[in-house]
Motif scaffolding. Structure first.
Motif, PDB file in Angstrom:
ATOM      1  N   VAL A 158      -8.926 -19.033  -6.738  1.00  0.00           N
ATOM      2  CA  VAL A 158      -8.546 -18.230  -5.637  1.00  0.00           C
ATOM      3  C   VAL A 158      -8.925 -16.912  -5.888  1.00  0.00           C
ATOM      4  O   VAL A 158      -7.892 -16.319  -6.810  1.00  0.00           O
ATOM      5  N   ILE A 159      -9.695 -16.223  -5.323  1.00  0.00           N
ATOM      6  CA  ILE A 159      -9.729 -14.478  -5.233  1.00  0.00           C
ATOM      7  C   ILE A 159      -8.836 -13.994  -4.238  1.00  0.00           C
ATOM      8  O   ILE A 159      -8.910 -14.141  -3.106  1.00  0.00           O
ATOM      9  N   GLU A 160      -7.849 -13.511  -4.602  1.00  0.00           N
ATOM     10  CA  GLU A 160      -6.677 -12.817  -3.693  1.00  0.00           C
ATOM     11  C   GLU A 160      -6.979 -11.601  -3.360  1.00  0.00           C
ATOM     12  O   GLU A 160      -6.536 -10.754  -2.621  1.00  0.00           O
ATOM     13  N   GLU A 161      -7.417 -10.922  -4.271  1.00  0.00           N
ATOM     14  CA  GLU A 161      -7.609  -9.255  -4.235  1.00  0.00           C
ATOM     15  C   GLU A 161      -9.083  -8.908  -3.396  1.00  0.00           C
ATOM     16  O   GLU A 161     -10.155  -8.617  -4.135  1.00  0.00           O
ATOM     17  N   HIS A 162      -8.935  -9.133  -2.128  1.00  0.00           N
ATOM     18  CA  HIS A 162     -10.058  -8.564  -1.336  1.00  0.00           C
ATOM     19  C   HIS A 162      -9.646  -7.929   0.040  1.00  0.00           C
ATOM     20  O   HIS A 162      -8.433  -8.238   0.345  1.00  0.00           O
ATOM     21  N   HIS A 190     -13.471  -8.660  -8.135  1.00  0.00           N
ATOM     22  CA  HIS A 190     -12.486  -9.843  -7.438  1.00  0.00           C
ATOM     23  C   HIS A 190     -12.392 -10.900  -8.381  1.00  0.00           C
ATOM     24  O   HIS A 190     -13.106 -11.865  -8.495  1.00  0.00           O
ATOM     25  N   ARG A 191     -11.380 -10.763  -9.179  1.00  0.00           N
ATOM     26  CA  ARG A 191     -10.928 -11.823 -10.052  1.00  0.00           C
ATOM     27  C   ARG A 191      -9.455 -12.577  -9.391  1.00  0.00           C
ATOM     28  O   ARG A 191      -8.945 -12.180  -8.738  1.00  0.00           O
ATOM     29  N   SER A 192      -9.475 -13.940  -9.998  1.00  0.00           N
ATOM     30  CA  SER A 192      -8.471 -14.720  -9.495  1.00  0.00           C
ATOM     31  C   SER A 192      -7.223 -14.308  -9.927  1.00  0.00           C
ATOM     32  O   SER A 192      -6.943 -13.713 -11.067  1.00  0.00           O
ATOM     33  N   SER A 193      -5.928 -14.318  -9.460  1.00  0.00           N
ATOM     34  CA  SER A 193      -4.562 -14.014  -9.757  1.00  0.00           C
ATOM     35  C   SER A 193      -4.201 -15.269 -10.427  1.00  0.00           C
ATOM     36  O   SER A 193      -4.528 -16.272 -10.477  1.00  0.00           O
TER      37      SER A 193
END
Length: 431
Positions: free
Chosen positions: A373-377, A422-425
């Motif tokens: 899940v990519i949360e930083e967008h 955009h990396r996953s947390s």
């Protein structure tokens, strides 16, 4: 293993080498010996596994050997092999493969499909062909007009059978089967095997062997995947954000509907992104021009529906984006396989709104892995209501899941610089 080990005749072997083929894919290695022995085959495999070569090579070899002993007499060619496939794009692709593999033989093929005038197709039929590749509707139409006789068919291939059923071709298939000789070699290929497909295969096949290639896990492992939680209304903004912040060539975007595909293209063109849509409402000429422009790089983004995407074969496809998650999990595997064909790797991103989270859970269950899940967008969807609990994992899997997500904290795509922001947390939020 090499194609020499499969005892392919020299003319076809020469053509394969010219195409750069040296080692068969798993479905080719398993299917070709069975078919060269003359047995029927039930194959379960998705597009992108090398399935077309798995049936075209032995069909061509069998026809070639038949022509050599006794030598083929000059005169009108009778159709010996019939390949039926659901879409125009797939038919054209299969025809191109037959032409390439038969390059050093005297075997002729032609392709017929609807959506275009029949003049060129009937002219080719009048000259005589050994192999006919056809979509069901145009095949039945030309049979009724007297341009095609199936009395001499010795090899019958039904490709993409599950999509035949999805598109409502079951009655057409039954009519075609009724017109071909009972004594024949039959090949039946389908990506999935629901009861209706199994029932149909039993009516087509005689003494057969089965080959099942399970690409779900293999494809999922080759393709680097990530998902963005985003509201439905913000999907197009997120798509534009990704395409503008980290430009990539040859991006294939999947839309659930034809209207949706056109809408996405209009939005992208307003931002000067070279894009086009391909779906069933487009004319055959328009679809072929669009595919040609996409393959040549004149179009950077191709937006397609699932049915229209059948037959899209693009080398080094940079990225697949699921603008809409499919409600059938197997379809997801077919989609991401477009950027992980054969032994290649690839990148697949998915947009998931709150109404699609059930689809996401079903997909993860099928591929037996969690999608990052990519949360930083900029368009993260915050779901205030508690999202439904997963039903396919034991209750104690939550802590393990967090650990696994942590191990993927440094998720990167195939191109190290692509999507680096955009990396996953470390963990997936529950909604």
């Amino acid at each position: 293993m090499t194609f020499e080990d499969l005892r392919i005749v020299p003319p076809i072997l020469k053509a394969l080498k010219a195409q750069g083929y040296t080692s068969p894919t798993p479905i080719q290695a398993q299917s070709i010996p069975i078919l060269l022995r003359g047995k029927d085959l039930l194959g379960c495999a998705q597009t992108g596994t090398g399935k077309t070569a798995a049936f075209s090579i032995p069909v061509l070899q069998n026809i070639y050997l038949d022509q050599q002993n006794p030598p083929r007499k000059k005169g009108f060619r009778k159709i010996k092999a019939l390949i039926v496939t659901p879409t125009r794009e797939l038919a054209i692709q299969i025809g191109e493969n037959f032409t390439a593999y038969a390059r050093y033989t005297h075997i002729k093929n032609t392709v017929i499909f609807g959506g275009v005038k029949q003049g060129n197709q009937t002219q080719a039929l009048k000259k005589g062909v050994d192999v006919l590749v056809a979509t069901p509707g145009r095949l039945l139409d030309l049979m009724q007009q007297g341009f095609i006789s199936l009395k001499h068919i010795e090899y019958f291939v039904l490709d993409e059978a599950d999509h035949m059923l999805d598109m409502g071709f079951i009655h057409d298939i039954r009519k075609i089967i009724a017109k071909i000789p009972e004594k024949r070699q039959s090949l039946f290929f389908s990506a999935t095997m629901p009861p209706a497909i199994v029932n149909l295969s039993q009516k087509i096949l005689g003494d057969y062997d089965s080959v099942t290639i399970k690409p779900e896990q293999a494809t999922a492992e080759r393709v680097e995947q990530a998902v963005y939680f985003v509201s439905k209304s913000d999907k197009r903004k997120l798509l534009l954000h990704l395409l503008q912040s980290e430009p990539a060539q040859s991006v294939l975007v999947f839309s659930r509907t034809k209207f949706g595909a056109d809408k996405i293209v209009r939005w992208l063109k307003k931002s000067d992104i070279k894009s086009a849509a391909i779906h069933g409402n487009k004319s055959q000429g328009a679809r072929q021009r669009t595919l040609k422009e996409f393959k040549s790089g004149k179009i950077d983004v191709l937006v397609a529906t699932d049915i229209a995407a059948r037959g899209i074969d693009v080398d080094e496809l940079s990225l697949v984006i699921n603008y809409d998650l499919p409600n059938v999990s197997e379809t997801y595997v077919h989609r991401i396989g477009r950027t992980g064909r054969a032994s290649a790797s690839g990148i697949a991103l998915s947009f998931c709104d709150k109404d699609e989270r059930t689809y996401l859970r079903d997909i993860e269950k099928l591929i037996k892995q969690d999608i990052n899940v990519i949360e930083e967008h900029p368009y993260v969807e915050v779901v205030t209501d508690a999202s439904p609990k997963k039903t396919h994992k034991p209750q104690g899997a939550r802590s393990n899941r967090n650990k696994r997500s942590g191990s993927n904290k440094n998720f990167k795509h195939k191109k190290r610089n692509n999507y680096k922001k955009h990396r996953s947390s470390p963990s997936r939020k529950k909604g």
